[in-house]
Design an enzyme around this catalytic site. Structure first.
Site, PDB file in Angstrom:
ATOM      1  N   LYS A  87       0.954  -1.090  -0.010  1.00 22.94           N
ATOM      2  CA  LYS A  87       0.056   0.024   0.114  1.00 22.94           C
ATOM      3  C   LYS A  87       0.599   1.303   0.043  1.00 22.94           C
ATOM      4  O   LYS A  87       0.414   2.284  -0.587  1.00 22.94           O
ATOM      5  CB  LYS A  87      -0.814  -0.066   1.223  1.00 22.94           C
ATOM      6  N   GLU A 109      -9.251   7.625   3.287  1.00 25.06           N
ATOM      7  CA  GLU A 109     -10.098   6.943   4.063  1.00 25.06           C
ATOM      8  C   GLU A 109      -9.349   5.421   4.374  1.00 25.06           C
ATOM      9  O   GLU A 109      -8.507   5.061   3.900  1.00 25.06           O
ATOM     10  CB  GLU A 109     -11.396   6.495   3.070  1.00 25.06           C
ATOM     11  N   SER A 373       1.706  -9.573  -1.023  1.00 28.62           N
ATOM     12  CA  SER A 373       1.375  -8.277  -0.837  1.00 28.62           C
ATOM     13  C   SER A 373       1.560  -7.712   0.525  1.00 28.62           C
ATOM     14  O   SER A 373       1.842  -6.579   0.560  1.00 28.62           O
ATOM     15  CB  SER A 373      -0.238  -8.013  -1.130  1.00 28.62           C
TER      16      SER A 373
END
Ligand SMILES: *Cc1c(COP(=O)(O)O)cnc(C)c1O
Length: 406
Positions: A87, A109, A373
């Site tokens: 991310k 968010e 990930s």
């Protein structure tokens, strides 16, 4: 070359109120211009190297491959990126872009808090004030991530409308942006939302796939990634989409099993077309457009929508979608820890579980890459509770009684 798509087959678009059209247009133009500017690309690369710790390794998983007895497995270790997951690639790219656009403030968010942590870290590094919208219910469930966001200097704003979870946090972020777009950038967290977000997030996450192009000195036969909103999958796969000999797999959360509310499977004829939160894609919703509850052991895959480009690639058949259950993800977590010494994030463990199945159907002279990930430290409250129940509860109870003295 333009990377701006707007639509992906029938999906995508920019379905927002009139007042949000100008800031989205401004963002689209700034993004396109930045991508064509070597100075911006240089800044992004420098940030990736010095702060994120890129390139992340491509690990030959020799022990796992031997035990499975099918394809040779390689693991792209995004979990070694600073903050623990992919991310940060997107958070970094968008924060740098916001700075270039002269924005003075970042909003985002977050659901489970992973995107909030990445955004807060990037903003700390770039000296940008940041506000993270998070549902009151999620704040309660995800205390450790709230703790880290605040340590990075972010303001975490509790959202008390609706179900007090991710979708309400997205609504609140759009509301803030509507009022403050002149000086504020909305740093959206996955490859979804109104255009240009799906294109922008894909481009920043594509650093994953581009690195693999340099690292893989072998022929790639299969690639496997988990799919929540779709950002790690599209960043991993996009640079290889034109190599038709590579089979691509997206793995959704099979949760507890079939039936509404038990999983987050949108691509197995369960998702229906809809327009929600600014974009057209496949969603889990009822005939009135009410979003359905989803369940997954991994917070990052527990989401009713899927990015428009992945939805289109799935429908075209370029990417094959499959699922892994909560139980299979836990088994894969244990398997790769024992065989390779790597702890997958619960989300990534879904890709690991599917990869074990897929590798078995392949031959030892073929190669498969899993995108890990993220790493699994963040999941200790979930994995330890599931795999080591009694001991873990005992530990938590003792901790809760411990006196804190300085
Ligand atoms: C958030 C998250 C995901 C799911 O998001 P995508 O946008 O689908 O990548 C997957 N893995 C990890 C580790 C995450 O934190």
């Amino acid at each position: 070359m333009s990377v701006y798509n707007d639509y992906f087959g029938p999906f995508g678009g920019r379905y927002v109120p009139e007042i949000l059209q100008p800031p989205l247009k401004e963002l689209e133009l700034a993004f396109q211009e930045a991508l064509g500017d070597p100075e911006f690309i240089g800044e992004f690369e420098e940030f990736c190297r010095d702060f994120i710790g890129r390139p992340t390794p491509l690990l030959p998983a020799k022990n796992a491959s031997r035990e499975i007895g099918g394809a040779q497995i390689y693991i792209k270790l995004e979990g070694l990126a600073n903050t623990g997951a992919h991310k940060i690639n997107n958070a970094a790219g968008q924060a740098l872009l916001a700075k270039r656009m002269g924005k003075k403030r970042i909003i985002a968010e977050t659901g489970a808090g992973q995107h909030g942590v990445a955004t807060a870290a990037a903003c700390a590094r770039l000296n940008l004030p940041c506000v993270i919208y998070m549902g009151e219910e999620d704040i309660r469930r995800q205390h450790p991530n709230v703790y880290w966001m605040e340590m990075y200097g972010a303001e975490v704003r509790s959202v008390t409308s609706g179900s007090r979870t991710l979708k309400d946090a997205v609504n609140e972020a759009f509301r803030d942006w509507t009022a403050n777009s002149a000086d504020t950038h909305y740093l959206l967290g996955s490859a979804l939302g109104p255009s240009p977000y799906p294109d922008m997030v894909r481009e920043f996450q594509s650093v994953i796939g581009r690195e693999i192009k340099d690292q893989a000195d072998f022929q790639i036969d299969a690639m496997v990634a988990c799919v929540g909103g779709g950002s790690n999958a599209i960043g991993f796969l996009a640079p290889f989409l034109d190599q038709k000999s590579i089979k691509m797999y997206g793995v959704e959360a099979g949760g507890r099993g079939k039936g509404p509310g038990n999983n987050a499977v949108r691509m197995a004829d369960t998702g229906r077309p809809g327009i929600i939160q600014g974009y057209k894609s496949l969603f889990l919703h009822d005939s009135d457009g009410q979003v359905l509850d989803t369940h997954s052991i991994s917070a990052g895959l527990d989401y009713p929508g899927i990015g428009p480009q992945l939805a289109a690639l799935g429908k075209e058949g370029r990417i094959e979608f499959t699922e892994a259950s909560d139980r299979e993800a836990l088994e894969a977590l244990k398997f790769f820890a024992r065989t390779e010494g790597v702890i997958f994030a619960m989300e990534s463990a879904h890709a690991g579980a599917a990869a074990i199945r897929i590798a078995k159907t392949m031959s030892p002279d073929q190669n498969l890459i899993i995108n890990m990930s993220g790493r699994g430290d963040k999941d200790i409250f979930i994995s330890a509770a599931a795999l080591d129940g009694e001991n873990w509860r005992d530990f938590l109870e003792k901790e809760s009684r411990r006196k804190y003295v300085d």
